[in-house]
Design an enzyme around this catalytic site. Structure first.
Site, mmCIF file in Angstrom:
data_model
loop_
_atom_site.group_PDB
_atom_site.id
_atom_site.type_symbol
_atom_site.label_atom_id
_atom_site.label_comp_id
_atom_site.label_asym_id
_atom_site.label_seq_id
_atom_site.Cartn_x
_atom_site.Cartn_y
_atom_site.Cartn_z
ATOM 1 N N LYS A 1 41.339 33.383 32.138
ATOM 2 C CA LYS A 1 41.260 33.535 33.601
ATOM 3 C C LYS A 1 41.330 32.196 34.333
ATOM 4 C CE LYS A 1 37.858 36.635 33.125
ATOM 5 N NZ LYS A 1 38.213 37.313 31.843
ATOM 6 N N LEU B 1 30.487 49.364 39.661
ATOM 7 C CA LEU B 1 31.516 48.621 40.380
ATOM 8 C C LEU B 1 32.382 47.786 39.441
ATOM 9 C CD1 LEU B 1 29.441 47.328 43.444
ATOM 10 C CD2 LEU B 1 31.119 49.180 43.427
ATOM 11 N N THR C 1 38.348 34.931 19.082
ATOM 12 C CA THR C 1 37.549 35.144 17.873
ATOM 13 C C THR C 1 37.832 34.055 16.854
ATOM 14 O OG1 THR C 1 37.605 37.534 18.251
ATOM 15 C CG2 THR C 1 37.008 36.797 16.042
ATOM 16 N N ARG D 1 70.057 29.568 44.005
ATOM 17 C CA ARG D 1 69.282 28.417 44.480
ATOM 18 C C ARG D 1 70.096 27.124 44.347
ATOM 19 N NH1 ARG D 1 63.483 28.700 44.460
ATOM 20 N NH2 ARG D 1 63.328 26.791 43.244
ATOM 21 N N CYS E 1 36.364 42.478 28.410
ATOM 22 C CA CYS E 1 35.784 43.816 28.609
ATOM 23 C C CYS E 1 34.793 43.856 29.763
ATOM 24 C CB CYS E 1 35.102 44.303 27.327
ATOM 25 S SG CYS E 1 36.166 44.311 25.879
ATOM 26 N N CYS F 1 71.110 34.683 37.446
ATOM 27 C CA CYS F 1 71.669 34.857 38.790
ATOM 28 C C CYS F 1 70.893 34.077 39.850
ATOM 29 C CB CYS F 1 71.735 36.340 39.149
ATOM 30 S SG CYS F 1 70.148 37.206 39.166
ATOM 31 N N ALA G 1 64.935 38.985 41.206
ATOM 32 C CA ALA G 1 66.009 38.713 42.158
ATOM 33 C C ALA G 1 65.878 39.558 43.417
ATOM 34 C CB ALA G 1 67.365 38.960 41.497
ATOM 35 N N ASN H 1 45.447 40.746 30.790
ATOM 36 C CA ASN H 1 44.981 40.718 29.408
ATOM 37 C C ASN H 1 46.207 40.573 28.503
ATOM 38 O OD1 ASN H 1 42.001 41.573 29.819
ATOM 39 N ND2 ASN H 1 43.178 43.076 30.984
#
Length: 631
Positions: A504, A609, A450, A64, A545, A59, A81, A336
């Protein structure tokens, strides 16, 4: 999105009719596509003049494409949407000119008009994504629209529209009804400089984005038995936790956390939007060597990673997004997307705790996680034995056993392989399990990193060595992890391309592609003055982790750090957005995806933290906004 297919839906790509301006409306009947006809993901990308329109033939793509063909402008790329209702401008790609866009809530005093975009909310008929259609005609009591990805039926001869929607005028406003009982129209969007009667967005009460901690009364007995040690899943958890515990703190046995219904709605929306953004970013990386080089992946593996991405059957089953939610915003830390954990705890264990101790507050926001996994595995259409590969680790074991329950409920046969002992060679480099069954389908608890560590250590960057069936003497050496996971005819979940999505290094790319997203933090490959001014987190691009993360405040004082084995990896820098403190503990929300869609949420807490693998997973409940504000 569900689809009201006609009795005989047109094949994918068939022209159903023609919208004003000569814009073709096409069938999105994906079931009619043969893999060999459209084998690569890029084949599904619709572009005009080098401008991306969207995914064929959904859609948003039509909306567009219609705008571009008739007016030369487009709205920004969106994950869902329903997001179009929040957009406030369009842009002409040829000149960069920006024009105002205004939204009108269903019932507004300004009616829809030809060229307006009709927007549906998520849920019901248009679950997860919402929907958009282009208004082509407006009558006294109806609106006619053109749309894709709904009925997929060729229009009757001479009819220039897809669907007619009833419209009524009441109390000076105009209300348009969906023709499906479970479809909800938010309103319409018009490119206009006149904001009269336009939607004025009101922010939700910031207090609804707090997190509360509560205690059961009476508290569970210190030695209460609430798990079944005869069940292997629960037995492994009991052994890991040294008893039927939720954490090392006895007080946590009576503790639970709550979030509001509004907060859950925002988390769900963020998760679904962000998954789409990460898929767009992954596709961008696959097309650009300079970007892919940022990910510290062996160049000899790049062709395999790209082939994995282009294989449309090679999809993610699970993922987990880590969020910080505070009254001033909901922000993503990372996705992750490879070997995500905590599914058993959120999907079973914490619900069992609530049942055992009578926690009736609100509802469990991960109660549907197991059913979602069953549905996702059913969709894979695996036609043989799925091998579940894991290490000799208690957490991996109960996680794998929980996943096996969902896999087998989906009708798929499984064999579990703990470690690599017993693997043997078959013909032509094929790997067999200890019973002699060929390994062709794999779900693993191991992260792809790994396997890459094994490549980096043993095979370096030698492209000939990466022809895995020639790397070792099979007469004297048993199969290794890479010989299974990187064999061309083995389908692995999560797929090899998840190496990119979960790395990341993708965070700065997502941020650059979607700069207006309220869920993304400023992130870059370099430490800028802007990041220094906000405080920042320094993270290794392949850390896991919470390892090797450092947090710096606005004075660039180090306020927290973790150690680990990723200190030599490249680093990204992310705007510091601290976790909320809830009665002395920092609380991170974890949103689970299944088959690319939100499937539940849990909470992890820690005095530190930085949340790590040792942080506690505790019960989370969702209560109504009114109840949340009263507590």
């Amino acid at each position: 999105m569900k689809n009201h297919h006609a009795a005989h839906p047109a094949d994918f790509g068939t022209v159903l009719g023609e919208a004003p301006g000569g814009v073709a409306v096409r069938s999105s009947n994906y079931d009619s596509i043969a893999d060999e006809d459209m084998p690569a993901r890029d084949w599904f990308h619709s572009t005009i003049d080098g401008v991306y329109m969207g995914y064929k033939w959904q859609c948003v793509e039509l909306a567009r494409r219609w705008m571009y063909a008739n007016h030369g402008y487009v709205f920004e790329d969106v994950a869902m949407a329903y997001d179009i209702f929040r957009i406030r401008e369009v842009v002409r790609p040829a000149t960069g000119e920006r024009l105002p866009l205004h939204s009108f809530r269903n019932g507004a005093k300004r009616p829809p008009e030809p060229g307006a975009l009709m927007i549906w909310n998520e849920g019901g008929e248009f679950e997860v994504t919402g929907h958009v259609a282009v208004v082509t005609e407006v009558g006294a009591d109806h609106v006619r629209v053109v749309e894709q990805n709904v009925e997929d039926a060729v229009w009757p001869d001479g009819r220039p529209w897809s669907r007619e929607l009833p419209m009524r005028k009441r109390d000076g406003g105009y209300t348009v009804d969906c023709t499906y009982d479970d479809g909800e129209i938010i309103g319409w969007v018009i490119q206009t400089g006149d904001p009269t009667h336009a939607e004025v967005e009101l922010d939700d009460n910031p207090a609804l984005f707090e997190i509360h901690r509560h205690a059961l009364a009476p508290a569970p007995a210190a030695k209460a038995s609430w798990l079944d040690p005869e069940d292997p899943i629960q037995a492994n958890y009991i052994e890991l936790m040294k008893g039927e515990n939720l954490s090392k703190d006895p007080a946590d046995m009576s503790a639970y956390y709550t979030v509001s219904a509004t907060a859950l709605r925002e988390i769900r929306r963020a998760t679904n939007e962000l998954h789409r953004m990460f898929m767009h970013a992954t596709n961008q990386v696959m097309k650009d060597d300079a970007l892919l080089a940022r990910f510290n992946l062996p160049p000899a593996l790049w062709p395999r990673i790209r082939r994995s991405w282009n294989n449309r059957r090679n999809e993610m089953i699970t993922g987990r997004m880590d969020f910080s939610m505070r009254p001033d915003g909901l922000k993503l830390y990372e996705y992750n997307a490879d070997s995500a954990s905590c599914y058993m705890e959120a999907g079973f264990l914490l619900g069992r705790w609530a049942e055992a101790f009578g926690c009736n507050a609100g509802r469990d926001p991960a109660a549907g996680l197991h059913d979602a996994l069953v549905d996702a595995w059913t969709e894979t259409e695996i036609d043989g034995v799925l091998h579940i590969m894991l290490d000799d680790d208690l957490e991996e074991t109960y996680h794998a056993l929980y996943m096996r329950e969902a896999i087998e409920k989906a009708g798929i046969r499984t064999h579990m392989i703990q470690g690599l002992d017993g693997l043997q060679w078959g013909e032509d480099g094929e790997v067999l399990d200890a019973e002699g069954t060929p390994i062709r389908w794999v779900w693993k608890t191991w992260a792809w990193e790994t396997a890459l560590d094994e490549i980096r250590e043993d095979l370096a960057e030698d492209e000939e060595n990466l022809r895995l069936h020639r790397t070792i003497d099979r007469a004297t050496q048993p199969p290794r992890l890479v010989d299974v996971l990187l064999r061309e005819d083995v389908m692995v979940f999560e797929p090899l391309w998840a190496l990119v999505t979960s790395n990341k290094a993708i965070l700065p790319i997502v941020r650059e592609m979607f700069p207006s997203s309220r869920f993304l933090l400023n992130t870059g490959y370099e430490l800028t003055d802007e990041l220094r001014a906000s405080g920042y987190a320094a993270k290794p691009i392949v850390g896991r982790c919470g390892a090797n993360v450092s947090l710096y405040n606005r004075k660039e004082d180090l306020v927290a750090a973790t150690d680990g084995r990723f200190e030599e990896r490249d680093t990204i820098y992310q705007e510091l957005f601290r976790l909320p403190q809830v009665e002395g503990r920092n609380a991170q929300l974890q949103a689970f995806t299944v088959d690319g869609a939100f499937a539940g949420v849990g909470i992890r807490v820690d005095p530190s933290l930085i949340i790590t693998t040792d942080s506690d997973l505790l019960p989370l409940r969702v209560v109504t906004d009114g109840e949340f504000l009263r507590r």
